[in-house]
Design an enzyme around this catalytic site. Sequence first.
Site, mmCIF file in Angstrom:
data_model
loop_
_atom_site.group_PDB
_atom_site.id
_atom_site.type_symbol
_atom_site.label_atom_id
_atom_site.label_comp_id
_atom_site.label_asym_id
_atom_site.label_seq_id
_atom_site.Cartn_x
_atom_site.Cartn_y
_atom_site.Cartn_z
ATOM 1 N N TYR A 70 -13.407 16.815 -4.501
ATOM 2 C CA TYR A 70 -14.037 15.823 -5.378
ATOM 3 C C TYR A 70 -15.542 16.072 -5.488
ATOM 4 C CZ TYR A 70 -15.156 11.240 -7.371
ATOM 5 O OH TYR A 70 -15.601 10.223 -8.183
ATOM 6 N N HIS B 24 -7.397 -0.375 -8.176
ATOM 7 C CA HIS B 24 -6.035 -0.076 -7.720
ATOM 8 C C HIS B 24 -5.857 -0.675 -6.323
ATOM 9 C CE1 HIS B 24 -2.375 2.105 -7.017
ATOM 10 N NE2 HIS B 24 -2.458 2.709 -8.179
#
Length: 313
Positions: A145, A181
Amino acid sequence: MKKRILVTGGAGFIGSHLCERLLSEGNEVICVDNFYTGRKENIIHLMGNPYFEIIRHDITFPLYVEVDEIYNLACPASPVHYQFDPVQTTKTSVHGAINMLGLAKRLKIKILQASTSEVYGDPEVHPQKEDYWGHVNPIGPRACYDEGKRCAETLFFDYHRQHKLKIKVVRIFNTYGPRMHPNDGRVVSNFIVQALKNEPITIYGDGTQTRSFCYVDDLIDGMIKMMNSPDEFTGPVNLGNPEEYTILELAETIIKLTNSKSKIIFKPLPENDPKRRKPDITLAIEKLGWEPRVSLKDGLKITIEYFLELLGF
């Protein structure tokens, strides 16, 4: 004037709020998402709008559409999701950037990259300013990432220098709000879900590590201001809330706001987890006239309401 705007990752937590805002400002929006972490529930309320379109597509493959602006947000953004398939995470950042930059170049339009505070790694400079190059482990478990996003920034600036492409780069610090989420492993959603279920609240490390939490509406304001800023201002620009809280303070605040019976438990800190994270937003204030307005307590109350409904309490 109505613009046709492409939002990649448009069904994600931040992307769905961006789509909603752009539609409310009278634009046409094309939401592109492969639904790896994006959710239909985030955008279902927009589907009746005739100016909203959804394309199920993975931006690691080229996309051919006619639009006036691109916001590139596509990429799993929480450790749980981006470490699940690290090769795909890097591809999304790197191949995805190449494909979207290629599209912007062909159409001669402006493109904004949603970069991240993770480009600073575990910083040795505090607070982090945009001219700090970062302290990143290129072979660690978070590198897919961190380095993927760093490479995407490289590509944006090379397209800008080589092809005179109009680019905008924002570095997003911890953001929270409705539509997070519930299983993304992020600290705010984790703590709220655990507190509402009266389960033990898990703190990794001793809880003295700090984070800065920006409410999603404030972030969207900053992103749109950046897109509409003069072409010569490319960024990168930090977007985040400069108020710094320890993880322990966050846990205690959430317990209080949810009237939870949860107890706090401590576990070992994950590898390469940053100890301190706080944006210097001087540049955003100066160039965009932007700073966050929503306090942590007010933002958390709205987020808790969302999770109460989501979990059926």
